[in-house]
Design an enzyme around this catalytic site. Structure first.
Site, PDB file in Angstrom:
ATOM      1  N   TYR A  84      47.390  44.853  57.547  1.00 20.25           N
ATOM      2  CA  TYR A  84      47.287  43.745  58.502  1.00 20.25           C
ATOM      3  C   TYR A  84      48.450  43.835  59.480  1.00 20.25           C
ATOM      4  CZ  TYR A  84      46.848  39.057  60.401  1.00 20.25           C
ATOM      5  OH  TYR A  84      46.699  38.004  61.264  1.00 20.25           O
TER       6      TYR A  84
ATOM      7  N   TYR B  63      55.239  38.324  58.945  1.00 19.69           N
ATOM      8  CA  TYR B  63      54.331  39.377  58.478  1.00 19.69           C
ATOM      9  C   TYR B  63      54.772  40.771  58.935  1.00 19.69           C
ATOM     10  CZ  TYR B  63      50.378  41.230  56.138  1.00 19.69           C
ATOM     11  OH  TYR B  63      49.625  41.940  55.238  1.00 19.69           O
TER      12      TYR B  63
ATOM     13  N   ALA C 282      46.299  48.088  37.214  1.00 24.96           N
ATOM     14  CA  ALA C 282      46.059  49.328  37.979  1.00 24.96           C
ATOM     15  C   ALA C 282      47.330  50.143  38.185  1.00 24.96           C
ATOM     16  CB  ALA C 282      45.458  48.978  39.337  1.00 24.96           C
TER      17      ALA C 282
HETATM   18  P1  NAI Z   1      42.685  39.387  46.787  1.00 29.04           P
HETATM   19  O1  NAI Z   1      43.754  38.595  46.132  1.00 29.04           O
HETATM   20  O2  NAI Z   1      41.398  38.709  47.104  1.00 29.04           O
HETATM   21  O3  NAI Z   1      42.310  40.675  45.869  1.00 29.04           O
HETATM   22  C1  NAI Z   1      43.255  41.390  45.152  1.00 29.04           C
HETATM   23  C2  NAI Z   1      42.591  42.309  44.138  1.00 29.04           C
HETATM   24  O4  NAI Z   1      43.613  43.054  43.462  1.00 29.04           O
HETATM   25  C3  NAI Z   1      41.797  41.582  43.035  1.00 29.04           C
HETATM   26  O5  NAI Z   1      40.651  42.340  42.700  1.00 29.04           O
HETATM   27  C4  NAI Z   1      42.760  41.594  41.849  1.00 29.04           C
HETATM   28  O6  NAI Z   1      42.141  41.536  40.574  1.00 29.04           O
HETATM   29  C5  NAI Z   1      43.397  42.954  42.065  1.00 29.04           C
HETATM   30  N1  NAI Z   1      44.706  43.121  41.402  1.00 29.04           N
HETATM   31  C6  NAI Z   1      45.853  42.429  41.605  1.00 29.04           C
HETATM   32  N2  NAI Z   1      46.835  42.920  40.813  1.00 29.04           N
HETATM   33  C7  NAI Z   1      46.287  43.935  40.101  1.00 29.04           C
HETATM   34  C8  NAI Z   1      46.768  44.830  39.115  1.00 29.04           C
HETATM   35  N3  NAI Z   1      48.042  44.802  38.713  1.00 29.04           N
HETATM   36  N4  NAI Z   1      45.897  45.725  38.578  1.00 29.04           N
HETATM   37  C9  NAI Z   1      44.595  45.768  38.965  1.00 29.04           C
HETATM   38  N5  NAI Z   1      44.095  44.962  39.911  1.00 29.04           N
HETATM   39  C10 NAI Z   1      44.915  44.054  40.469  1.00 29.04           C
HETATM   40  O7  NAI Z   1      43.350  40.047  48.071  1.00 29.04           O
HETATM   41  P2  NAI Z   1      42.808  40.513  49.506  1.00 29.04           P
HETATM   42  O8  NAI Z   1      43.244  39.527  50.524  1.00 29.04           O
HETATM   43  O9  NAI Z   1      41.405  40.942  49.442  1.00 29.04           O
HETATM   44  O10 NAI Z   1      43.750  41.781  49.732  1.00 29.04           O
HETATM   45  C11 NAI Z   1      43.342  43.116  49.502  1.00 29.04           C
HETATM   46  C12 NAI Z   1      44.084  44.016  50.476  1.00 29.04           C
HETATM   47  O11 NAI Z   1      43.686  43.684  51.817  1.00 29.04           O
HETATM   48  C13 NAI Z   1      45.616  43.840  50.427  1.00 29.04           C
HETATM   49  O12 NAI Z   1      46.228  45.091  50.613  1.00 29.04           O
HETATM   50  C14 NAI Z   1      45.883  42.945  51.637  1.00 29.04           C
HETATM   51  O13 NAI Z   1      47.196  43.083  52.143  1.00 29.04           O
HETATM   52  C15 NAI Z   1      44.844  43.485  52.599  1.00 29.04           C
HETATM   53  N6  NAI Z   1      44.534  42.584  53.730  1.00 29.04           N
HETATM   54  C16 NAI Z   1      44.268  41.260  53.531  1.00 29.04           C
HETATM   55  C17 NAI Z   1      44.037  40.413  54.614  1.00 29.04           C
HETATM   56  C18 NAI Z   1      43.785  38.948  54.448  1.00 29.04           C
HETATM   57  O14 NAI Z   1      43.944  38.192  55.393  1.00 29.04           O
HETATM   58  N7  NAI Z   1      43.357  38.508  53.288  1.00 29.04           N
HETATM   59  C19 NAI Z   1      44.064  40.922  55.995  1.00 29.04           C
HETATM   60  C20 NAI Z   1      44.248  42.345  56.082  1.00 29.04           C
HETATM   61  C21 NAI Z   1      44.506  43.135  54.978  1.00 29.04           C
END
Ligand code: NAI
Length: 390
Positions: A227, A237, A115
């Site tokens: 977060y 964090y 992306a």
């Molecule tokens: P996750 O690891 O489950 O999902 C990450 C997504 O990004 C996946 O779809 C992956 O394929 C995609 N991705 C990664 N590198 C990529 C690239 N170079 N090109 C295209 N796609 C790419 O992560 P999660 O936890 O759902 O995190 C998503 C957002 O939510 C982040 O910004 C995170 O900081 C935020 N967040 C997460 C929390 C948690 O506790 N898990 C809490 C609050 C916010």
């Protein structure tokens, strides 16, 4: 070539090296059923989700499709099976999501690639132009370890403090013991690299690219996830390298609002709850906080997973009239996590938890259940003794 095998979990530390296609499908199916049961929302109908294959991004795609009835384009970075290894869970999740969406009469296409790259942005723009004309919502849910920018430089994100060493209790996931972990400070270069990867620069690039190409609808909204967490995890964090990137993300919302004002675009930050995902499991000290938080929130009937969080985002915070924002203009889905009574109990447990009482005081089973489900394992209605096509 069709490869068929029995797939078992191969867990190494905080990652599982295998994923079960049928279990991943079950995971997606359950999330769709949850969304359907919440009912419909009057939200955007043409949605681009960047980081759409796991965690919060997958839940956002499911909510867009099954609350709003939206056409969705998902971008993700996932590995296909190479014949010996299974594909990554996000690969199977995406296949499953598309097949459910198509059989429910919903448009759903995905682009598997980096992306951050110009090429993927161009592919997405072409797809929008050809199939949808424009998008009226962009959800930015990337969690990536590295980013290569247009000049060929690769930046690596780190999970470190930005001041001094931070030492605290940590849960050794291998043997369920409580040890101490020390997180060391980042160099200035490492902090800047983390901001490059997890900050908002690429979000702004996406929004400008979509607007310049004329595929962003007038009045479109965009949302990115952040977060904050409790004071306990501030050193690693909120005040750590990732927190610096999240501050940049927040500033980027203001930049988007300003630069795309002429298109009446509105950018939001949603501060979400701490949840076990592939990204969050990698942060030291944090998993113990999660396991205690799960225990306390489940006891109070307030526990949510990604799908429940995003269900609440759509139904209660974003599309039920005027968006519900805090004094800094952010959406707060961490409102329950940070409630005084919840945090007080979590801190009391934190102080007394040790190797002897961890199973009683923290939701170890709940943590691992979420972990295995992420990779498509431990679903009681999936027969794991059967060969599956990988
Ligand atoms: P996750 O690891 O489950 O999902 C990450 C997504 O990004 C996946 O779809 C992956 O394929 C995609 N991705 C990664 N590198 C990529 C690239 N170079 N090109 C295209 N796609 C790419 O992560 P999660 O936890 O759902 O995190 C998503 C957002 O939510 C982040 O910004 C995170 O900081 C935020 N967040 C997460 C929390 C948690 O506790 N898990 C809490 C609050 C916010």
């Amino acid at each position: 070539m069709v490869i068929i095998m029995i797939v078992e979990p191969k867990v190494r530390g905080f990652i599982c090296a295998t994923a079960h296609p049928v279990g991943c499908r079950e995971n997606v199916k359950r999330q769709i059923e949850y969304m359907k049961q919440l009912g419909t929302c009057d939200g955007p109908r043409k949605v681009l989700i960047i980081g759409a294959s796991t965690g919060y991004g997958l839940a956002s795609r499911i909510a867009s499709a099954y609350c709003n009835g939206a056409s969705t384009i998902g971008v993700m970075f996932e590995k296909e099976s190479n014949g010996r290894r299974t594909a990554t869970p996000g690969y199977y999740n995406t296949k499953a999501f598309e097949s459910f969406a198509h059989s429910d009469g919903l448009y759903a296409k995905s682009i598997n690639g980096d992306a951050f790259s110009k090429e993927v942005k161009e592919q997405v723009i072409d797809l929008i132009r050809n199939d949808l004309g424009s998008v009226d919502m962009v959800i930015y849910s990337l969690a990536a370890p590295r980013r290569t920018t247009a000049d060929g430089i690769t930046y690596q994100s780190v999970l470190k403090t930005t001041s001094s060493d931070f030492t605290n209790k940590s849960w050794n996931l291998k043997d369920n013991t409580i040890t101490e972990a020390t997180i060391t400070p980042a160099t200035e270069e490492e902090t800047l690299a983390t901001i490059k990867v997890m900050g908002g620069e690429d979000w702004v690039d996406w929004m400008n690219a979509l607007a310049d190409a004329g595929v962003l609808a007038d009045g479109a909204i965009t949302i990115a996830y952040s977060y904050l967490g409790p004071k306990l995890t501030y050193p690693v964090y909120f005040n750590g390298t990732i927190g610096m990137a999240k501050k940049h993300l927040q500033e980027s919302a203001a930049i988007i609002n300003q630069s795309l004002e002429k298109y009446h675009v509105k950018a939001y930050i949603s501060v979400n709850k701490a949840l076990v995902t592939q990204a969050s499991a990698a942060i030291p000290i944090v998993p113990l906080y999660f396991a205690i938080l799960y225990k306390v929130m489940k006891r109070k009937g307030l526990h949510e997973g990604c799908i429940e969080q995003i269900g609440r985002l759509f139904h209660e915070k974003l599309f039920s009239g005027t968006p519900v924002l805090d004094e800094e203009g952010r959406i707060r889905l961490d409102d329950w996590e940070l409630r005084d009574d919840i945090q007080q109990e979590v801190m009391e447990i934190w102080d007394k938890i040790n190797t002897e009482n961890i199973k009683e005081l923290a939701d170890i089973d709940g943590y691992w259940e979420d972990f295995y489900h992420m990779f498509g394992f431990h679903f009681s209605n999936v027969d794991y003794s059967q060969d599956v096509e990988i």
